[in-house]
Enzyme design. Structure first.
Site, PDB file in Angstrom:
ATOM      1  N   GLU A 100      -8.839 -10.699  -7.915  1.00 54.93           N
ATOM      2  CA  GLU A 100      -7.943  -9.565  -7.713  1.00 54.93           C
ATOM      3  C   GLU A 100      -6.780  -9.578  -8.704  1.00 54.93           C
ATOM      4  O   GLU A 100      -6.380  -8.515  -9.211  1.00 54.93           O
ATOM      5  CB  GLU A 100      -7.438  -9.577  -6.268  1.00 54.93           C
ATOM      6  CG  GLU A 100      -8.568  -9.321  -5.279  1.00 54.93           C
ATOM      7  CD  GLU A 100      -8.214  -9.622  -3.826  1.00 54.93           C
ATOM      8  OE1 GLU A 100      -9.081  -9.404  -2.956  1.00 54.93           O
ATOM      9  OE2 GLU A 100      -7.079 -10.072  -3.552  1.00 54.93           O
TER      10      GLU A 100
ATOM     11  N   ARG B  60       2.535  -6.948   9.278  1.00 57.43           N
ATOM     12  CA  ARG B  60       1.811  -5.873   9.972  1.00 57.43           C
ATOM     13  C   ARG B  60       2.253  -5.759  11.426  1.00 57.43           C
ATOM     14  O   ARG B  60       2.325  -4.650  11.978  1.00 57.43           O
ATOM     15  CB  ARG B  60       0.310  -6.125   9.878  1.00 57.43           C
ATOM     16  CG  ARG B  60      -0.255  -5.842   8.468  1.00 57.43           C
ATOM     17  CD  ARG B  60      -1.662  -6.362   8.333  1.00 57.43           C
ATOM     18  NE  ARG B  60      -2.301  -5.977   7.076  1.00 57.43           N
ATOM     19  CZ  ARG B  60      -3.418  -6.550   6.615  1.00 57.43           C
ATOM     20  NH1 ARG B  60      -4.005  -7.537   7.305  1.00 57.43           N
ATOM     21  NH2 ARG B  60      -3.958  -6.142   5.486  1.00 57.43           N
TER      22      ARG B  60
ATOM     23  N   ASN C  89      -2.211  -0.144   7.354  1.00 53.28           N
ATOM     24  CA  ASN C  89      -1.677  -1.484   7.659  1.00 53.28           C
ATOM     25  C   ASN C  89      -0.808  -2.077   6.554  1.00 53.28           C
ATOM     26  O   ASN C  89      -0.575  -3.269   6.505  1.00 53.28           O
ATOM     27  CB  ASN C  89      -2.805  -2.423   8.116  1.00 53.28           C
ATOM     28  CG  ASN C  89      -3.816  -2.702   7.029  1.00 53.28           C
ATOM     29  OD1 ASN C  89      -3.698  -2.193   5.915  1.00 53.28           O
ATOM     30  ND2 ASN C  89      -4.799  -3.525   7.340  1.00 53.28           N
TER      31      ASN C  89
ATOM     32  N   THR D 171      -5.562  -7.937  10.491  1.00 54.31           N
ATOM     33  CA  THR D 171      -5.914  -6.649   9.862  1.00 54.31           C
ATOM     34  C   THR D 171      -5.514  -5.467  10.745  1.00 54.31           C
ATOM     35  O   THR D 171      -5.005  -4.463  10.248  1.00 54.31           O
ATOM     36  CB  THR D 171      -7.438  -6.620   9.593  1.00 54.31           C
ATOM     37  OG1 THR D 171      -7.779  -7.760   8.795  1.00 54.31           O
ATOM     38  CG2 THR D 171      -7.847  -5.354   8.867  1.00 54.31           C
TER      39      THR D 171
ATOM     40  N   TYR E  78     -12.195  -3.185  -3.441  1.00 54.58           N
ATOM     41  CA  TYR E  78     -12.725  -3.301  -2.076  1.00 54.58           C
ATOM     42  C   TYR E  78     -14.249  -3.326  -2.045  1.00 54.58           C
ATOM     43  O   TYR E  78     -14.853  -2.928  -1.055  1.00 54.58           O
ATOM     44  CB  TYR E  78     -12.197  -2.151  -1.210  1.00 54.58           C
ATOM     45  CG  TYR E  78     -10.768  -2.344  -0.746  1.00 54.58           C
ATOM     46  CD1 TYR E  78     -10.405  -3.468   0.002  1.00 54.58           C
ATOM     47  CD2 TYR E  78      -9.781  -1.399  -1.035  1.00 54.58           C
ATOM     48  CE1 TYR E  78      -9.091  -3.643   0.444  1.00 54.58           C
ATOM     49  CE2 TYR E  78      -8.468  -1.571  -0.595  1.00 54.58           C
ATOM     50  CZ  TYR E  78      -8.135  -2.701   0.153  1.00 54.58           C
ATOM     51  OH  TYR E  78      -6.846  -2.866   0.601  1.00 54.58           O
TER      52      TYR E  78
ATOM     53  N   LYS F  95       0.832  -1.207   0.000  1.00 54.94           N
ATOM     54  CA  LYS F  95       0.000   0.000   0.000  1.00 54.94           C
ATOM     55  C   LYS F  95       0.870   1.262   0.000  1.00 54.94           C
ATOM     56  O   LYS F  95       2.087   1.174   0.189  1.00 54.94           O
ATOM     57  CB  LYS F  95      -0.934  -0.078   1.216  1.00 54.94           C
ATOM     58  CG  LYS F  95      -1.941  -1.243   1.129  1.00 54.94           C
ATOM     59  CD  LYS F  95      -2.853  -1.298   2.360  1.00 54.94           C
ATOM     60  CE  LYS F  95      -3.886  -2.415   2.221  1.00 54.94           C
ATOM     61  NZ  LYS F  95      -4.775  -2.489   3.424  1.00 54.94           N
TER      62      LYS F  95
ATOM     63  N   HIS G 265      -1.837  -5.550   1.364  1.00 52.76           N
ATOM     64  CA  HIS G 265      -3.046  -6.333   1.076  1.00 52.76           C
ATOM     65  C   HIS G 265      -2.612  -7.709   0.575  1.00 52.76           C
ATOM     66  O   HIS G 265      -1.646  -7.821  -0.170  1.00 52.76           O
ATOM     67  CB  HIS G 265      -3.878  -5.663  -0.026  1.00 52.76           C
ATOM     68  CG  HIS G 265      -4.950  -6.576  -0.564  1.00 52.76           C
ATOM     69  ND1 HIS G 265      -6.182  -6.680   0.024  1.00 52.76           N
ATOM     70  CD2 HIS G 265      -4.934  -7.473  -1.595  1.00 52.76           C
ATOM     71  CE1 HIS G 265      -6.894  -7.597  -0.632  1.00 52.76           C
ATOM     72  NE2 HIS G 265      -6.159  -8.087  -1.627  1.00 52.76           N
TER      73      HIS G 265
ATOM     74  N   PHE H 140     -15.734   2.766   7.171  1.00 53.97           N
ATOM     75  CA  PHE H 140     -14.363   3.168   6.821  1.00 53.97           C
ATOM     76  C   PHE H 140     -14.105   3.186   5.317  1.00 53.97           C
ATOM     77  O   PHE H 140     -13.003   3.494   4.879  1.00 53.97           O
ATOM     78  CB  PHE H 140     -13.338   2.246   7.517  1.00 53.97           C
ATOM     79  CG  PHE H 140     -13.460   0.775   7.176  1.00 53.97           C
ATOM     80  CD1 PHE H 140     -12.934   0.253   6.000  1.00 53.97           C
ATOM     81  CD2 PHE H 140     -14.108  -0.104   8.044  1.00 53.97           C
ATOM     82  CE1 PHE H 140     -13.049  -1.094   5.685  1.00 53.97           C
ATOM     83  CE2 PHE H 140     -14.226  -1.460   7.735  1.00 53.97           C
ATOM     84  CZ  PHE H 140     -13.695  -1.952   6.557  1.00 53.97           C
TER      85      PHE H 140
HETATM   86  N1  LIG Z   1     -12.111  -0.745  11.169  1.00 56.64           N
HETATM   87  C1  LIG Z   1     -11.362  -0.289  10.157  1.00 56.64           C
HETATM   88  N2  LIG Z   1     -10.959   1.006  10.137  1.00 56.64           N
HETATM   89  C2  LIG Z   1     -10.190   1.472   9.120  1.00 56.64           C
HETATM   90  N3  LIG Z   1      -9.775   0.736   8.076  1.00 56.64           N
HETATM   91  C3  LIG Z   1     -10.173  -0.545   8.045  1.00 56.64           C
HETATM   92  C4  LIG Z   1     -10.961  -1.136   9.084  1.00 56.64           C
HETATM   93  N4  LIG Z   1     -11.169  -2.443   8.767  1.00 56.64           N
HETATM   94  C5  LIG Z   1     -10.535  -2.654   7.608  1.00 56.64           C
HETATM   95  N5  LIG Z   1      -9.911  -1.519   7.174  1.00 56.64           N
HETATM   96  C6  LIG Z   1      -9.126  -1.367   5.959  1.00 56.64           C
HETATM   97  O1  LIG Z   1      -9.744  -2.110   4.920  1.00 56.64           O
HETATM   98  C7  LIG Z   1      -8.850  -3.132   4.458  1.00 56.64           C
HETATM   99  C8  LIG Z   1      -9.660  -4.333   4.063  1.00 56.64           C
HETATM  100  O2  LIG Z   1     -10.276  -4.861   5.216  1.00 56.64           O
HETATM  101  P1  LIG Z   1     -10.303  -6.434   5.454  1.00 56.64           P
HETATM  102  O3  LIG Z   1     -10.577  -7.126   4.167  1.00 56.64           O
HETATM  103  O4  LIG Z   1     -11.243  -6.675   6.591  1.00 56.64           O
HETATM  104  O5  LIG Z   1      -8.829  -6.733   5.986  1.00 56.64           O
HETATM  105  P2  LIG Z   1      -7.582  -7.462   5.308  1.00 56.64           P
HETATM  106  O6  LIG Z   1      -6.794  -6.400   4.546  1.00 56.64           O
HETATM  107  O7  LIG Z   1      -6.798  -7.989   6.478  1.00 56.64           O
HETATM  108  O8  LIG Z   1      -8.133  -8.544   4.419  1.00 56.64           O
HETATM  109  C9  LIG Z   1      -7.878  -3.342   5.618  1.00 56.64           C
HETATM  110  O9  LIG Z   1      -6.646  -3.908   5.218  1.00 56.64           O
HETATM  111  C10 LIG Z   1      -7.708  -1.928   6.125  1.00 56.64           C
HETATM  112  O10 LIG Z   1      -6.835  -1.172   5.277  1.00 56.64           O
HETATM  113 MG   LIG Z   2      -9.636  -8.535   2.983  1.00 58.25          MG
END
Ligand SMILES: Nc1ncnc2c1ncn2[C@@H]1O[C@H](COP(=O)(O)OP(=O)(O)O)[C@@H](O)[C@H]1O
Ligand SMILES: [Mg+2]
Length: 150
Positions: A127, A103, A113, A92, A50, A10, A116, A58
């Site tokens: 993707e 992370r 974070n 996450t 997304y 990212k 991805h 968010f």
């Molecule tokens: N509660 C939150 N507040 C802010 N950003 C979030 C939150 N939950 C998820 N995100 C963002 O959205 C992305 C996608 O979420 P998710 O698919 O749940 O996680 P991951 O990236 O671990 O698969 C996360 O990597 C993070 O950048």
């Molecule tokens: Mg995800």
């Protein structure tokens, strides 16, 4: 099973000059990078990528974050690599991510974070082809495959 996963460093990873450190972890594990490119994600592509989060509070911050500057998109190949990469990436929320994960070692905030990674074979397929054309994915062999795989 031999799999391909979509991994994206990212904007914060690029800005913090952490790309090499993160990529090294995947290389040292024995995984193979079969596609890679820098790009500036458009809002449309961010929303598509997304889409499962479009109703979340968010979502707009997430789209702003991911489109804020250049990212590095990759396809990584290896045996069972989709779940292995998720383990290497960590939770996450970086505050909950184990130390030793990307992370857990390099981030502090869920909204920053740094990486991805696809969470299932279905997401990986979707993707990879959102970001890459078939002819951008290189299939090549490595001289040490017998040392990595039995
Ligand atoms: N509660 C939150 N507040 C802010 N950003 C979030 C939150 N939950 C998820 N995100 C963002 O959205 C992305 C996608 O979420 P998710 O698919 O749940 O996680 P991951 O990236 O671990 O698969 C996360 O990597 C993070 O950048
Ligand atoms: Mg995800």
């Amino acid at each position: 099973m031999m799999e391909k996963s979509f991994v994206m460093l990212k904007p914060d990873t690029v800005q913090r000059r952490l790309m090499g450190k993160v990529i090294s972890r995947f290389e040292e594990k024995g995984l193979q990078i079969v596609a890679a490119k820098m790009l500036h994600i458009s809002p449309e592509l961010a929303q598509e990528h997304y889409q499962e989060h479009s109703a979340k509070p968010f979502f707009s911050n997430l789209v702003d974050y991911i489109t804020s500057s250049a990212v590095m998109a990759m396809v990584i190949k290896g045996d069972d690599c989709i779940s292995i990469i998720r383990k290497m990436v960590g939770a996450t929320n970086p505050k909950e991510a184990d130390l030793g994960t990307v992370r857990g070692d390099y981030a502090l905030d869920t909204g920053r974070n740094i990486i991805h990674a696809s969470d299932s074979p279905q997401s990986a397929q979707r993707e990879i082809y959102l970001f890459f054309q078939d002819d951008e994915i290189c299939d090549y062999s490595m001289p040490d495959e017998d040392l990595i795989y039995e």
